[in-house]
Design a protein around this motif. Structure first.
Motif, mmCIF file in Angstrom:
data_model
loop_
_atom_site.group_PDB
_atom_site.id
_atom_site.type_symbol
_atom_site.label_atom_id
_atom_site.label_comp_id
_atom_site.label_asym_id
_atom_site.label_seq_id
_atom_site.Cartn_x
_atom_site.Cartn_y
_atom_site.Cartn_z
ATOM 1 N N ILE A 172 0.747 -1.243 0.093
ATOM 2 C CA ILE A 172 -0.042 -0.131 -0.141
ATOM 3 C C ILE A 172 0.909 1.305 0.074
ATOM 4 O O ILE A 172 0.763 1.890 -0.854
ATOM 5 N N GLY A 173 1.892 1.409 1.069
ATOM 6 C CA GLY A 173 2.745 2.640 1.070
ATOM 7 C C GLY A 173 3.876 2.272 1.810
ATOM 8 O O GLY A 173 4.032 0.977 2.385
ATOM 9 N N GLN A 174 4.449 3.269 2.471
ATOM 10 C CA GLN A 174 5.681 3.096 3.405
ATOM 11 C C GLN A 174 5.399 4.058 4.595
ATOM 12 O O GLN A 174 6.277 3.645 5.295
ATOM 13 N N SER A 175 4.464 4.736 4.882
ATOM 14 C CA SER A 175 4.449 5.751 5.793
ATOM 15 C C SER A 175 3.178 5.577 6.363
ATOM 16 O O SER A 175 2.193 5.475 5.811
ATOM 17 N N VAL A 176 3.019 5.965 7.744
ATOM 18 C CA VAL A 176 1.909 6.267 8.385
ATOM 19 C C VAL A 176 1.991 7.466 9.446
ATOM 20 O O VAL A 176 3.045 7.757 9.694
ATOM 21 N N ILE A 177 0.724 8.087 9.688
ATOM 22 C CA ILE A 177 0.743 9.036 10.847
ATOM 23 C C ILE A 177 0.107 8.490 11.854
ATOM 24 O O ILE A 177 -1.004 7.868 12.035
ATOM 25 N N VAL A 178 0.737 8.433 13.274
ATOM 26 C CA VAL A 178 -0.073 7.853 14.488
ATOM 27 C C VAL A 178 0.032 9.066 15.679
ATOM 28 O O VAL A 178 0.692 10.146 15.448
ATOM 29 N N HIS A 179 -0.903 8.894 16.271
ATOM 30 C CA HIS A 179 -1.094 9.826 17.581
ATOM 31 C C HIS A 179 -1.331 8.923 18.757
ATOM 32 O O HIS A 179 -2.918 8.244 18.735
ATOM 33 N N GLY A 199 -3.287 13.561 7.366
ATOM 34 C CA GLY A 199 -2.772 13.230 9.010
ATOM 35 C C GLY A 199 -3.134 14.593 9.707
ATOM 36 O O GLY A 199 -3.592 14.305 10.854
ATOM 37 N N GLY A 200 -2.397 15.625 9.451
ATOM 38 C CA GLY A 200 -2.361 16.800 10.182
ATOM 39 C C GLY A 200 -4.054 17.209 10.053
ATOM 40 O O GLY A 200 -4.406 17.438 11.383
ATOM 41 N N GLU A 201 -4.703 17.103 9.297
ATOM 42 C CA GLU A 201 -6.022 17.571 8.926
ATOM 43 C C GLU A 201 -6.962 16.745 9.780
ATOM 44 O O GLU A 201 -7.763 17.202 10.880
ATOM 45 N N LEU A 202 -6.671 15.274 9.818
ATOM 46 C CA LEU A 202 -7.685 14.416 10.549
ATOM 47 C C LEU A 202 -7.331 14.710 11.866
ATOM 48 O O LEU A 202 -8.121 14.372 12.897
ATOM 49 N N GLY A 203 -5.967 15.105 12.339
ATOM 50 C CA GLY A 203 -5.727 14.907 13.694
ATOM 51 C C GLY A 203 -5.955 16.143 14.607
ATOM 52 O O GLY A 203 -5.704 16.491 15.732
ATOM 53 N N ASN A 204 -6.460 17.147 13.645
ATOM 54 C CA ASN A 204 -6.895 18.608 14.163
ATOM 55 C C ASN A 204 -5.766 19.280 14.781
ATOM 56 O O ASN A 204 -5.985 19.976 15.812
ATOM 57 N N GLY A 205 -4.611 19.302 14.298
ATOM 58 C CA GLY A 205 -3.331 19.695 14.920
ATOM 59 C C GLY A 205 -2.630 19.233 16.002
ATOM 60 O O GLY A 205 -1.833 19.867 16.511
ATOM 61 N N LYS A 206 -3.160 18.150 16.460
ATOM 62 C CA LYS A 206 -2.556 17.610 17.433
ATOM 63 C C LYS A 206 -1.262 16.952 17.229
ATOM 64 O O LYS A 206 -1.085 16.648 16.024
ATOM 65 N N PRO A 207 -0.292 17.025 18.163
ATOM 66 C CA PRO A 207 1.110 16.727 17.878
ATOM 67 C C PRO A 207 0.927 15.296 17.654
ATOM 68 O O PRO A 207 0.461 14.272 18.248
ATOM 69 N N ALA A 208 1.626 15.054 16.386
ATOM 70 C CA ALA A 208 1.427 13.321 15.773
ATOM 71 C C ALA A 208 3.079 13.103 15.543
ATOM 72 O O ALA A 208 4.078 13.605 15.381
ATOM 73 N N THR A 209 2.984 11.683 15.070
ATOM 74 C CA THR A 209 4.249 11.077 14.554
ATOM 75 C C THR A 209 4.252 10.517 13.202
ATOM 76 O O THR A 209 3.114 9.936 12.877
ATOM 77 N N LEU A 210 5.236 10.641 12.315
ATOM 78 C CA LEU A 210 5.529 10.344 11.018
ATOM 79 C C LEU A 210 6.395 9.086 11.316
ATOM 80 O O LEU A 210 7.528 9.133 11.644
ATOM 81 N N ALA A 211 6.028 7.762 10.815
ATOM 82 C CA ALA A 211 6.710 6.550 10.872
ATOM 83 C C ALA A 211 6.915 6.225 9.111
ATOM 84 O O ALA A 211 6.070 6.293 8.477
ATOM 85 N N LYS A 212 8.189 6.089 8.783
ATOM 86 C CA LYS A 212 8.434 5.864 7.409
ATOM 87 C C LYS A 212 9.516 4.619 7.458
ATOM 88 O O LYS A 212 10.601 4.676 7.932
ATOM 89 N N VAL A 213 9.274 3.770 6.753
ATOM 90 C CA VAL A 213 10.107 2.308 6.376
ATOM 91 C C VAL A 213 10.089 1.861 5.086
ATOM 92 O O VAL A 213 9.561 2.403 4.074
ATOM 93 N N ALA A 214 11.231 1.055 4.920
ATOM 94 C CA ALA A 214 11.209 0.391 3.813
ATOM 95 C C ALA A 214 10.131 -0.710 3.580
ATOM 96 O O ALA A 214 9.912 -1.212 4.875
ATOM 97 N N ARG A 215 9.805 -1.373 2.591
ATOM 98 C CA ARG A 215 8.863 -2.322 2.459
ATOM 99 C C ARG A 215 9.615 -3.884 3.097
ATOM 100 O O ARG A 215 10.777 -3.930 3.075
ATOM 101 N N LEU A 216 8.871 -4.663 3.465
ATOM 102 C CA LEU A 216 9.204 -6.287 3.874
ATOM 103 C C LEU A 216 9.715 -6.813 2.724
ATOM 104 O O LEU A 216 9.514 -6.830 1.497
ATOM 105 N N GLY A 217 11.287 -7.323 2.841
ATOM 106 C CA GLY A 217 11.909 -7.814 1.656
ATOM 107 C C GLY A 217 12.203 -6.698 0.631
ATOM 108 O O GLY A 217 12.170 -6.992 -0.644
ATOM 109 N N HIS A 218 12.462 -5.609 1.077
ATOM 110 C CA HIS A 218 12.247 -4.295 -0.067
ATOM 111 C C HIS A 218 13.733 -4.585 -1.113
ATOM 112 O O HIS A 218 14.939 -5.096 -0.673
#
Length: 287
Positions: A172-179, A199-218
């Motif tokens: 699907i992708g390589q990144s998620v936004i979590v709070h 993610g910023g819009e859905l989080g209403n400005g609350k401080p969040a985290t961007l996690a970015k990774v390589a694919r499994l078996g990239h």
């Protein structure tokens, strides 16, 4: 008796990444002759004068770029830089690319680029890892810039990395936004910066985290996760206060500028090893 200089082929997409490849290659092998393929409306113009030979093609062409590289004595090729998702969805393939597409059951970015590599190898090209000449720009585990993460941020970083790794399994992708342990946004074809904005819009400005990774078996010959000043600036504008990267598998561009922006906007940036490797280093975990 003189010998011909070594030749490197470069498939150059957008962004700074192709320029970094060229400059790194020149430093390591000054006599290297660089032959580059670019794409209309995609390739960063700054890379063009740095190459010895450059020619532009439409996204979706295979036969003509292969012939161009062969004509210029290319055997080793590096693929660097991205392609706008809208162009991937609206590409106009030549007959060879159309034949490849018809044989593909899935048409995600991973399978498309993998199929291109397979066709290139049939032509006798060797596709080098996309981190060739870029090793110094791949952070190892530890803090990189900005404030140190709080224990709560650390938990979100580890959680976010695990969730991001899972979506890569589904191509699907390589990144998620979590709070606070909740996935707020998942990257798909729109790319990391648009995922950050959502993610910023859905989080209403609350401080969040961007996690970015390589694919499994990239397959490290293409699409290595990359961040730079634009990523940091987008995070700052959207309330992201922490960025967690996968150590040893992410390209960090313009590090000095990134560090300045992280300090200015109080964004914690660090690289983590995932449990599938050796697990996050205890020395990196906040007290």
């Amino acid at each position: 008796m003189t010998t011909d200089p070594p030749v490197l082929g470069l498939v150059a997409g957008d962004g700074l990444y192709p320029e970094y490849i060229v400059r790194g290659a020149r430093r390591r092998t000054p006599e290297l002759r660089i032959v580059a393929v670019g794409f209309k409306g995609e390739t960063n113009p700054a890379v063009i004068p740095l190459c010895d030979v450059y020619k532009e093609f439409s996204v979706g062409q295979l036969s003509k770029p292969f012939s161009f590289l062969k004509k210029n004595g290319v055997q080793n090729v590096i693929m660097a830089g991205g392609i706008n998702p809208k162009n991937i969805l609206s590409l106009r393939p030549d007959l060879r690319a159309l034949s490849v597409l018809m044989r593909m059951p899935e048409k995600n970015a991973d399978s498309l680029l993998g199929a291109v590599i397979t066709e290139a190898e049939k032509e006798g090209f060797t596709i080098l890892p996309a981190f060739t000449y870029m090793e110094e720009h791949m952070p190892q585990p530890g803090h990189i810039a900005g404030p140190r993460p709080t224990p709560e941020q650390w938990e979100d970083a580890v959680f976010g990395m695990q969730m991001a790794k899972e979506i890569t399994r589904l191509h699907i992708g390589q990144s998620v936004i979590v709070h606070h342990g909740t996935v707020v946004a998942v990257e798909a074809i729109e790319g990391t910066n648009n995922c950050i904005r959502r993610g910023g819009e859905l989080g209403n400005g609350k401080p969040a985290t961007l996690a970015k990774v390589a694919r499994l078996g990239h397959d490290m010959r293409f699409d290595i996760p990359t961040i730079g000043p634009v990523t940091i600036q987008t995070c700052a504008e959207c309330g992201i206060r922490q960025i967690a990267l996968e150590a040893g598998k992410t390209i960090l561009l313009e590090r000095d500028r990134v560090e300045q922006l992280c300090k200015k906007h109080k964004i914690s940036l660090h690289a983590l090893q995932l449990p599938e490797q050796d697990g996050p280093s205890p020395s990196d975990r906040p007290a």
